[in-house]
Design a protein around this motif. Structure first.
Motif, short mmCIF file in Angstrom:
data_model
loop_
_atom_site.label_atom_id
_atom_site.label_comp_id
_atom_site.label_asym_id
_atom_site.label_seq_id
_atom_site.Cartn_x
_atom_site.Cartn_y
_atom_site.Cartn_z
N PHE A 136 0.80 -1.36 0.01
CA PHE A 136 -0.11 0.04 -0.14
C PHE A 136 0.79 1.25 -0.08
O PHE A 136 1.97 1.23 0.46
CB PHE A 136 -0.78 0.11 1.27
CG PHE A 136 -0.33 0.01 2.58
CD1 PHE A 136 0.15 1.08 3.28
CD2 PHE A 136 0.12 -1.26 3.06
CE1 PHE A 136 0.96 1.13 4.45
CE2 PHE A 136 0.86 -1.37 4.45
CZ PHE A 136 1.14 -0.23 4.86
N ILE A 137 0.38 2.39 -0.55
CA ILE A 137 0.97 3.61 -0.55
C ILE A 137 -0.17 4.69 -0.36
O ILE A 137 -1.15 4.82 -0.97
CB ILE A 137 1.72 3.74 -1.90
CG1 ILE A 137 2.74 2.55 -2.42
CG2 ILE A 137 2.47 5.14 -1.96
CD1 ILE A 137 3.37 2.73 -3.79
N VAL A 138 0.09 5.50 0.54
CA VAL A 138 -0.86 6.19 0.81
C VAL A 138 -0.12 7.77 1.20
O VAL A 138 0.70 7.63 1.81
CB VAL A 138 -1.63 6.22 2.17
CG1 VAL A 138 -2.65 7.42 2.09
CG2 VAL A 138 -2.41 5.00 1.81
N GLY A 139 -0.64 8.88 0.45
CA GLY A 139 0.15 10.22 0.49
C GLY A 139 -0.88 11.45 0.86
O GLY A 139 -1.90 11.30 -0.09
N PHE A 140 -0.83 11.87 1.96
CA PHE A 140 -1.77 12.90 2.13
C PHE A 140 -1.09 14.32 2.27
O PHE A 140 -0.33 14.42 3.23
CB PHE A 140 -2.47 12.73 3.43
CG PHE A 140 -3.63 13.77 3.76
CD1 PHE A 140 -4.61 14.22 2.94
CD2 PHE A 140 -3.54 14.74 4.96
CE1 PHE A 140 -5.47 15.11 3.22
CE2 PHE A 140 -4.49 15.92 5.14
CZ PHE A 140 -5.15 15.73 4.41
N TRP A 141 -1.21 15.29 1.22
CA TRP A 141 -0.62 16.52 1.29
C TRP A 141 -1.45 17.54 1.84
O TRP A 141 -2.53 17.71 1.51
CB TRP A 141 -0.48 16.74 -0.11
CG TRP A 141 0.32 18.23 -0.51
CD1 TRP A 141 -0.26 19.29 -0.78
CD2 TRP A 141 1.66 18.31 -0.45
NE1 TRP A 141 0.79 20.36 -0.82
CE2 TRP A 141 1.97 19.64 -0.76
CE3 TRP A 141 2.89 17.54 -0.61
CZ2 TRP A 141 3.07 20.23 -0.78
CZ3 TRP A 141 4.13 18.09 -0.55
CH2 TRP A 141 4.36 19.46 -0.87
N HIS A 142 -0.91 18.16 2.95
CA HIS A 142 -1.49 19.26 3.66
C HIS A 142 -0.57 20.21 4.36
O HIS A 142 0.31 19.97 4.87
CB HIS A 142 -2.44 18.40 4.83
CG HIS A 142 -2.82 19.40 6.00
ND1 HIS A 142 -3.70 20.61 5.69
CD2 HIS A 142 -2.55 19.63 7.20
CE1 HIS A 142 -4.04 21.10 6.70
NE2 HIS A 142 -3.29 20.67 7.60
N TYR A 183 2.51 13.66 4.06
CA TYR A 183 2.26 12.61 5.33
C TYR A 183 2.27 11.21 4.54
O TYR A 183 1.14 11.02 3.83
CB TYR A 183 1.13 12.81 6.09
CG TYR A 183 1.18 14.05 6.99
CD1 TYR A 183 1.77 14.13 8.21
CD2 TYR A 183 0.72 15.53 6.45
CE1 TYR A 183 1.83 15.21 8.98
CE2 TYR A 183 0.71 16.42 7.24
CZ TYR A 183 1.18 16.37 8.54
OH TYR A 183 1.32 17.54 9.16
N ARG A 184 3.37 10.36 4.46
CA ARG A 184 3.39 9.16 4.06
C ARG A 184 3.24 7.91 5.00
O ARG A 184 3.52 8.00 5.88
CB ARG A 184 4.91 8.86 3.44
CG ARG A 184 5.48 10.09 2.40
CD ARG A 184 7.06 9.90 2.42
NE ARG A 184 7.53 10.61 1.36
CZ ARG A 184 8.09 11.84 1.57
NH1 ARG A 184 8.22 12.50 2.73
NH2 ARG A 184 8.51 12.58 0.52
N PHE A 185 2.36 7.21 4.32
CA PHE A 185 1.92 5.91 4.94
C PHE A 185 2.17 4.72 3.82
O PHE A 185 1.16 4.77 2.96
CB PHE A 185 0.42 5.91 5.48
CG PHE A 185 0.31 7.05 6.49
CD1 PHE A 185 0.37 6.73 7.95
CD2 PHE A 185 -0.41 8.16 6.01
CE1 PHE A 185 -0.07 7.74 8.82
CE2 PHE A 185 -0.47 9.34 7.08
CZ PHE A 185 -0.24 8.97 8.38
N GLY A 193 7.06 1.30 6.80
CA GLY A 193 6.88 0.49 7.94
C GLY A 193 5.37 0.83 8.45
O GLY A 193 5.17 0.40 9.90
N ALA A 194 4.51 1.58 7.87
CA ALA A 194 3.39 1.99 8.51
C ALA A 194 2.50 0.70 8.73
O ALA A 194 2.70 -0.48 8.00
CB ALA A 194 2.75 2.98 7.35
N ASP A 195 1.38 0.80 9.44
CA ASP A 195 0.62 -0.37 9.96
C ASP A 195 -0.58 -0.05 9.22
O ASP A 195 -1.22 1.20 9.31
CB ASP A 195 0.48 -0.49 11.48
CG ASP A 195 1.68 -0.84 11.86
OD1 ASP A 195 2.42 -1.75 11.45
OD2 ASP A 195 2.26 -0.17 12.89
#
Length: 339
Positions: free
Chosen positions: A217-223, A228-230, A235-237
């Motif tokens: 999985f790859i999640v990026g939230f730009w704010h 913010y990378r998950f 190593g994100a859960d």
């Protein structure tokens, strides 16, 4: 072969690549009022049989759900290996603009758009961008790039005789390339929150690896100027990943945050599913109409910092005009994640 290609996700990567191979760029366009939404997807598909290879420009009307596949001869595709510069017949695509002259398949679109303040996923010495160090691994089935989280649009398109002004609207750009789309995946994206400049891009897929596969999985939230990378490689859960008839519910936690002030954060996502149009997506033998994509979904997002005193909310909002795709076999992705 361009040795710098891993650090340039936007450029064409297919020079010298043997079939099966595909490469496609995704431009999301939303006008200022939000009542006209389009996805424009130019690309190339290389087949083992030369006669089945072709270029394409796919158009999804996010309001009506109509999808149109404009097919071109393979030799109509021209692309630079040094910078993002792609031509398919009279159509031209770059990181800060596109120009369309499409006339076929019952659809005519002409016009030019410009993009201001393009915001790509950052690339670093040990990171190829959205894929992190995975972008340097050879022979992966599919690679991914986020070329702009959010940008302003100027210009207009004439669609079947109707002039649509996109000036003041917002856009998003990403791309995929490789041998085929993952066997199963969930993807969502929105950059239409009440707070300007916020953008979410999130995907989870079954990733082939040597003789087995894993859920990546790859999640990026730009704010507020921070990404913010998950991701699997950070190593994100994944605390929860659940699919219902109406929603995708996804909660992640991991070490991320502003440079020099990183900490542990939790990102809670709840996407409301909506009807969409049927898009062509690559497998190893053809571009197959098998992916339903919506540009009318909504995504609720809550970002919180997890400190010694508990959670501190950093952001909460609802993203409109969201792109949402669920493709292939999802059982292996969801297994063991539901809360």
């Amino acid at each position: 072969m361009n040795l710098l290609a891993p650090w340039k996700p936007a450029v064409y990567h297919g020079q010298g690549r043997r079939p099966p191979y595909f490469e496609g760029w995704y431009f999301k366009l939303v006008n200022a009022a939000g009542d006209r939404r389009f996805a424009i997807i130019p690309g190339i598909f290389k087949h083992r049989r030369v006669e089945d290879s072709h270029a394409f420009v796919q158009v999804l009307d996010g309001v009506t759900g109509r999808s149109t596949y404009h097919r071109f001869p393979a030799d109509a595709f021209q692309a630079s290996g040094r910078l993002f510069d792609v031509r398919i017949g009279p159509n031209h695509f770059q990181s800060d603009r596109l120009s369309l002259t499409l006339d076929g398949e019952g659809q005519r679109i002409t016009g030019d758009l410009r993009f201001d303040s393009v915001t790509p996923w950052p690339v670093g010495p040990l990171s190829s961008g959205v894929m992190g160090w995975y972008g340097f691994v050879p022979l992966m089935e599919c690679y991914h790039g986020v070329l702009s989280f959010d940008h302003a649009i100027r210009g207009a398109l004439a669609v079947d005789g109707e002039r649509i002004d996109f000036t003041g609207g917002r856009g998003y750009i990403e791309k995929d390339w490789g041998k085929a789309f993952p066997r199963g995946y969930i993807w969502m994206q929105t950059n239409h929150f009440e707070q300007p400049g916020a953008s979410l891009s999130a995907s989870v897929a079954l990733i082939p690896w040597v003789r087995t596969a894993f859920r990546g999985f790859i999640v990026g939230f730009w704010h507020d100027g921070t990404l913010y990378r998950f991701a699997t490689y950070t190593g994100a859960d994944v605390e929860r990943l659940e699919l219902t008839d109406t929603h995708v519910i996804w909660t992640l936690a991991g070490e991320t945050g502003p440079r020099g002030a990183k900490g542990r954060y939790r990102l809670a996502i709840e996407a409301e599913r909506a009807e969409g149009g049927l898009l062509h997506a690559p497998d190893r033998d053809a571009m197959v109409a098998r992916v339903v994509e919506s540009l009318t979904a909504t995504v609720s997002v809550r970002l919180a910092h997890l400190g010694p005193a508990g959670e501190r909310e950093v952001f909460q909002g609802v993203g409109r005009h969201a792109g949402l795709e669920l493709g292939g076999d999802l059982s292996t992705i969801l297994d063991g994640y539901a809360g």
